[in-house]
Design a protein around this motif. Structure first.
Motif, PDB file in Angstrom:
ATOM      1  N   ALA A   1      -6.264   2.211   5.582  1.00 14.93           N
ATOM      2  CA  ALA A   1      -7.387   1.356   5.176  1.00 14.93           C
ATOM      3  C   ALA A   1      -6.914   0.046   4.558  1.00 14.93           C
ATOM      4  O   ALA A   1      -7.706  -0.872   4.386  1.00 14.93           O
ATOM      5  N   SER A   2      -5.631  -0.061   4.248  1.00 17.80           N
ATOM      6  CA  SER A   2      -5.154  -1.290   3.604  1.00 17.80           C
ATOM      7  C   SER A   2      -4.988  -2.423   4.609  1.00 17.80           C
ATOM      8  O   SER A   2      -4.942  -3.583   4.241  1.00 17.80           O
TER       9      SER A   2
ATOM     10  N   ALA B   1       0.821  -1.213   0.000  1.00 17.88           N
ATOM     11  CA  ALA B   1       0.000   0.000   0.000  1.00 17.88           C
ATOM     12  C   ALA B   1       0.856   1.264   0.000  1.00 17.88           C
ATOM     13  O   ALA B   1       0.424   2.308  -0.478  1.00 17.88           O
TER      14      ALA B   1
ATOM     15  N   THR C   1     -14.003   0.285   3.767  1.00 23.99           N
ATOM     16  CA  THR C   1     -13.365   0.725   5.006  1.00 23.99           C
ATOM     17  C   THR C   1     -13.114   2.222   4.855  1.00 23.99           C
ATOM     18  O   THR C   1     -12.492   2.639   3.887  1.00 23.99           O
TER      19      THR C   1
ATOM     20  N   THR D   1     -11.563   5.957   6.022  1.00 22.27           N
ATOM     21  CA  THR D   1     -10.424   6.500   6.747  1.00 22.27           C
ATOM     22  C   THR D   1     -10.856   7.844   7.297  1.00 22.27           C
ATOM     23  O   THR D   1     -11.225   8.736   6.537  1.00 22.27           O
TER      24      THR D   1
ATOM     25  N   GLU E   1     -15.276   1.176  10.272  1.00 22.30           N
ATOM     26  CA  GLU E   1     -16.174   0.272   9.535  1.00 22.30           C
ATOM     27  C   GLU E   1     -17.524   0.125  10.231  1.00 22.30           C
ATOM     28  O   GLU E   1     -18.172  -0.914  10.129  1.00 22.30           O
TER      29      GLU E   1
ATOM     30  N   LYS F   1     -13.597   8.141   1.600  1.00 24.58           N
ATOM     31  CA  LYS F   1     -14.149   6.902   1.040  1.00 24.58           C
ATOM     32  C   LYS F   1     -13.458   6.687  -0.287  1.00 24.58           C
ATOM     33  O   LYS F   1     -13.297   7.627  -1.059  1.00 24.58           O
ATOM     34  N   SER F   2     -13.072   5.460  -0.551  1.00 20.72           N
ATOM     35  CA  SER F   2     -12.462   5.172  -1.843  1.00 20.72           C
ATOM     36  C   SER F   2     -12.806   3.751  -2.227  1.00 20.72           C
ATOM     37  O   SER F   2     -12.913   2.881  -1.374  1.00 20.72           O
TER      38      SER F   2
ATOM     39  N   PRO G   1      -8.958   3.815  10.818  1.00 19.49           N
ATOM     40  CA  PRO G   1      -9.918   3.111   9.959  1.00 19.49           C
ATOM     41  C   PRO G   1     -11.276   3.006  10.657  1.00 19.49           C
ATOM     42  O   PRO G   1     -11.335   2.910  11.883  1.00 19.49           O
TER      43      PRO G   1
ATOM     44  N   TYR H   1     -10.466   1.243  -1.021  1.00 18.76           N
ATOM     45  CA  TYR H   1     -10.548   0.871   0.395  1.00 18.76           C
ATOM     46  C   TYR H   1     -11.639  -0.166   0.657  1.00 18.76           C
ATOM     47  O   TYR H   1     -11.761  -0.674   1.763  1.00 18.76           O
TER      48      TYR H   1
END
Lengths: 167, 365
Positions: A76-77, A45, A140, A142, A102, A133-134, A100, A137
């Motif tokens: 988030a990785s 990452a 999850t 960040t 969730e 948000k991605s 992170p 990810y």
């Protein structure tokens, strides 16, 4: 003791805390992962290759503080949700922690949430500065929060959607 | 009715599905049966992100790995027949099995069978352990993550292995209060990062404790816990009650091995692998040359190693029918290399010892 109650002790934490001089320079990651488990996504990452595993996939992550620029991509990785980015240079009295997330509800930027330490105790309130948000990810989030500087090494979780009492 | 297949695969979880995909792609005619309505085995309820190597599915959620394997199986137009809602109910004679489809009982004849039946959850003896509201962790995960049903409002988790820790986290995600995790051992069984992530959300982890009784008349209203000494004996006068409406047991798994016994495979009891498992030669072939094993049925591990073991079984089963193949050899070499690195280090010690025992003992029989 981490293996007794799930809370990393001060002695176990000490080697992971970046140096005073590095903390002054700005955001830096802390991988709170001190067990030889078979897992390596953090290594890939990092675009700067600051995280390495010398003895293969079951090694613990070794973070080069000098190379890390606190970009937060590793946060988030980590499937173990064990990487945090701390920025002590954020402001004179406050620091930021990127962690992170969730859970539901998802806090909004600007919202005040409860900040919890490693034992789950609410230690202060935190202002949510950023919610990332991605697609990479994979659900999850960040989240970057602002907290008093002296709690930057304690706060490792948030609880949103609850009433936060003023201290 | 009778069906013919070269390679018959029992179980559509990560191990069986991977074995079937590899064998079919190499060119074997494969029949895969699974008793569930959907392929993927336990992966269909694993909403968390997996550990392991970035080269193979690390960081990906189990549900996404299941989807990936399903797509891969669907893309194989010939050679692979998938029969869902179907149980393999018995092995008879040489190369014959009975399967029960939703319509009828059928006979299957095969040259090789790969058994990836997985595992069954262990239970625990304590007073009132048959009260409504006491579940296995697998059932809790199925209710929550497959059907969207909360098993209770306040749940007590028994067992701090990875399943207990991960299911506790998923319960929190589902909005269920977890009142604590009880662990008889003096230290946490699962990965410590999983423990930390529930602990910092306020779930106490009580190592050196056990459950004495479930309390309640018509259903669970609480549980009595007590401390254990270093010899796992209850410490007198340390009992206390915790209020909950649900108790979740995550106290280990045992390989599901009846089919191997029916096929006269030599078995060995290896505590490190979860109990009785078939001896195998390191290439997943059991002492019955028609029968291969893959996944948790060969010893309790996790999905990534199940996939890799399944790939080895599929490739070797193909070779045993069609002769040596460089493609098959490459699949085996790659998988064996990945397994070696995943099982290295101190957390892999027990698994390594167990695996070595299973493969060494077959050489002497």
């Amino acid at each position: 003791m981490l293996n007794k109650d799930g809370i990393i002790s001060l002695a176990e934490l000490a080697p992971l805390i970046p140096s005073e001089s590095r903390l002054k320079k700005g955001p830096v990651a802390m991988a709170e992962c001190i067990q030889d488990i078979p897992c390596d996504p953090c290594v890939l990452a990092c675009p700067r290759h600051a995280i390495t595993m010398k003895a293969g996939i079951t090694d613990q992550p070794h973070l080069d503080q000098a190379v890390c620029n606190g970009c937060t991509l590793c946060v988030a990785s980590c499937p173990g949700l064990a990487i945090f980015v701390v920025n002590m240079a954020h402001a004179p009295r406050s620091a930021t922690v990127t962690l992170p997330y969730e859970m539901l509800p998802v806090p909004k930027e600007g919202e005040v949430v409860a900040a919890l330490d490693r034992s789950g105790k609410t230690v202060c309130e935190a202002k949510v500065l950023k919610v990332m948000k991605s697609k990479v990810y994979d659900r999850t989030l960040t989240i970057t929060i602002e907290i008093p500087k002296d709690l930057a090494m304690s706060v490792r979780a948030i609880r949103a959607g609850v009433k936060v009492g003023r201290k | 009715m009778s069906r013919k297949s070269e390679v018959f695969v029992v179980g559509g979880g990560p191990a069986g599905l991977s074995a079937a995909i590899v064998a079919a792609k190499l060119g074997a005619r494969v029949l895969l049966v699974d008793d569930n309505p959907m392929l993927g085995g336990q992966l269909v309820k694993q909403t968390h992100r997996f550990f392991g190597s970035s080269a193979r599915d690390a960081g990906i959620r189990g549900i996404s790995i299941a989807e990936k394997l399903r797509m891969e199986a669907q893309a194989i137009k010939k050679n692979l027949v998938v029969q869902l809602n179907t149980s393999a109910v018995g092995f008879y004679g040489e190369g014959e099995a009975g399967i029960l489809t939703p319509e009828r009982y059928e006979k299957v004849t095969y040259e090789r069978v790969i058994v990836g039946t997985g595992a069954v959850e262990n239970s625990l003896n304590f007073e009132n352990n048959d009260l409504p509201g006491i579940y296995g962790a697998g059932a809790v995960q199925t209710l929550m993550n497959v059907h969207g049903i909360r098993p209770g409002k306040r749940i007590l988790m028994v067992g701090s292995g990875n399943i207990g820790l991960i299911v506790s986290y998923q319960l929190l995600q589902a909005g269920v209060e977890v009142v604590g995790v009880v662990e008889a051992m003096p230290t946490i069984g699962g990965y410590l990062v999983h423990a930390s992530k529930i602990r910092r959300l306020g779930i106490p982890i009580m190592t050196g404790h056990t459950i004495v009784s479930a309390n309640g008349d018509l259903g669970v209203t609480g549980a009595t816990l007590c401390q254990l000494d270093e010899k796992y004996q209850r410490v007198p006068n340390t009992e206390f009650e915790i209020i909950c409406d649900c108790i979740c047991l995550a106290v280990g798994l045992s390989p599901l091995i009846e089919l191997f016994q029916q096929a006269s495979c030599k078995m060995v009891f290896v505590p490190e692998l979860g109990g009785l498992v078939p001896l195998q030669d390191g290439n997943m072939r059991t002492s019955n040359p028609r029968v291969y094993v893959a996944g948790d049925a060969s010893g309790i591990e996790e999905a990534t190693t199940a996939i890799l073991g399944g790939r080895i079984a599929g490739a070797r089963a193909f070779e045993s029918l069609h002769g040596p193949s460089s493609d098959a050899q490459k699949i085996v070499d790659d998988a064996a290399g990945e397994l070696k690195s995943l099982r290295s280090g101190s957390t892999g010690n027990r698994i390594r010892w167990g695996r070595e025992r299973v493969t060494q003992e077959i050489a002497s029989c």
